[in-house]
Design an enzyme around this catalytic site. Structure first.
Site, short mmCIF file in Angstrom:
data_model
loop_
_atom_site.label_atom_id
_atom_site.label_comp_id
_atom_site.label_asym_id
_atom_site.label_seq_id
_atom_site.Cartn_x
_atom_site.Cartn_y
_atom_site.Cartn_z
N PHE A 19 19.60 70.83 85.97
CA PHE A 19 18.55 72.08 86.17
C PHE A 19 17.22 71.59 86.31
O PHE A 19 16.56 70.87 85.48
CB PHE A 19 18.46 73.19 85.36
CG PHE A 19 17.93 74.37 85.34
CD1 PHE A 19 18.54 75.47 86.13
CD2 PHE A 19 16.65 74.58 85.10
CE1 PHE A 19 17.98 76.53 86.62
CE2 PHE A 19 15.78 75.59 85.35
CZ PHE A 19 16.30 76.72 86.00
N ASP A 46 12.89 64.14 84.58
CA ASP A 46 12.47 65.41 84.50
C ASP A 46 12.33 65.97 83.03
O ASP A 46 13.45 66.07 82.72
CB ASP A 46 13.33 66.60 85.25
CG ASP A 46 12.88 67.90 85.11
OD1 ASP A 46 11.90 68.15 84.44
OD2 ASP A 46 13.51 68.88 85.79
N LYS A 52 6.43 73.51 79.92
CA LYS A 52 6.75 74.16 78.69
C LYS A 52 5.87 74.11 77.43
O LYS A 52 4.53 74.54 77.38
CB LYS A 52 8.05 73.86 78.40
CG LYS A 52 9.04 74.43 79.42
CD LYS A 52 10.42 74.40 79.17
CE LYS A 52 11.25 74.86 79.96
NZ LYS A 52 11.60 76.44 80.12
#
Length: 370
Positions: free
Chosen positions: A126, A211, A240
């Protein structure tokens, strides 16, 4: 409101430390952390102070000019990575998009090669919701209704190095991989898997993009999760927790890969705005001053030990997988949705990755008692 979210029937009014409070002032332990965002917990005094002071001075001037916070934060991230060039943005998806664009343009600038434009990603990965990041995501359920996705993406199998060898070729500009597959079910890399990918990339002239939007910024007990794998990527993405609750993302690249971007190649109106950059700067300062990485290592090991003990105690549990302050607890039946709902009633916030697995993402300041 748009219909694309499925919120729980609860309205939060305030937060303090690892706790959230709803409009009835019921207290919850927040082990979702805004999906790995609230690394410092809620209303951390240093973050509040920095946000308040910066808001009184300067918020945004655009990237037509410099601002002090942007410079300081970029230098701090460059030092963490080691002589990197930093592109600041506003989210994880934007950081991934920047990484994909840089990889393609590097191949063009370095080799004059328009055919070297393909990517190898991984099944169950993802990388975000924007169209480029979505195309890199190896889960067809996220593609449904948005086809055709961007061409040029192939998907290897995580922890299967032979599948990577089969797909990386002279047309591959980069391999993009999460050091831990978070949304894919909390799947950790086998020892040597990431370093083997790096070797393949070097042999075949492709860049390695890691990532770390979810697992970076200290969540695994090191600032970058890749530090525990003996590998350094050409490009890494962050977001985040980096902004302690304020939207920010970052793409960091080594000097060689960075030649792909020149003035005008890529940009963002709000990227590196003074307010978000200052808060991220203070987040990094507090992490250092309070030795949060050591704290996450110590308490995260305790958390893993206790979760594994639960697996031994209860037959309904299959396994506990994770590192630091990111854990997945897997059931041998489809009990994750019911467990999330029951935990919420009891005052504990967790979320599900799939019907069998719940995810725990404590704030980095969480203690054993929590």
């Amino acid at each position: 409101m748009s219909l694309n979210f499925r919120q729980a029937p609860i309205v939060f009014m305030r937060g303090q430390g690892v706790h959230l409070f709803d409009r009835n002032d019921k207290r919850y332990i927040d082990f979702v952390s805004g999906i790995a965002v609230m690394g410092m917990g809620h209303s951390h005094p240093r973050i509040v102070e920095a946000a308040t002071k910066q808001a009184r001075e300067l918020w945004h001037v655009s990237n037509l000019y410099f601002n002090e916070a942007q410079i300081l934060l970029s230098n701090m991230l460059s030092d963490r990575y080691g002589d990197g060039r930093v592109f600041l943005c506003n989210s994880g998806a934007e950081a991934v998009e920047a990484a994909l664009k840089l990889a393609r343009r590097y191949a063009f600038v370095k080799h004059g090669d328009t055919k070297r434009n393909e990517f190898v990603s991984f099944e169950k990965s993802f990388h975000g919701r924007t169209l480029g990041a979505l195309s890199a995501t190896g889960q067809p359920k996220y593609h449904t209704g948005f086809e055709p996705i961007i061409p040029g993406f192939k998907y290897a199998r995580f922890n299967d190095i032979e599948s990577v060898k089969e797909l990386v070729n002279s047309n591959t500009c980069a391999v993009i991989v999460e050091p831990i597959q978070a949304e894919g079910g909390l799947i950790l890399p086998q020892p040597g898997f990431l370093s083997a990918i790096k070797e393949i990339c070097e042999e075949r002239g492709a860049l390695l993009i890691l990532d770390e939007v979810q697992v970076g910024s200290g969540r695994t007990g090191t600032f970058f999760a890749y530090e525990q794998e003996g590998v350094k990527p050409d490009i890494v993405t962050l977001a985040k927790a980096l902004g302690a609750g304020i939207p920010i993302g970052a793409m960091i690249a080594n000097q060689e890969a960075s030649i792909g971007f020149q003035p005008g190649s890529h940009g963002s109106t709000f990227a590196g705005n003074a307010l978000a950059a200052r808060i991220a700067q203070v987040f990094l300062e507090v992490m250092e001053e309070e030795n949060l990485l050591g704290h996450v290592q110590e308490v995260g090991a305790y958390m893993g030990k206790e979760l594994n003990a639960l697996c031994e105690r209860f037959d309904c549990l299959d396994s506990a997988r994770g590192r630091g302050f990111i854990w997945g607890l897997a059931f041998n039946k489809e009990w994750a949705p019911e467990t999330v709902a029951l935990a919420m009633k009891k005052g504990l916030l967790v979320n599900k990755l799939n019907t069998h697995t719940i995810r725990l993402l404590p704030p980095l300041i969480s203690e054993r008692s929590h």
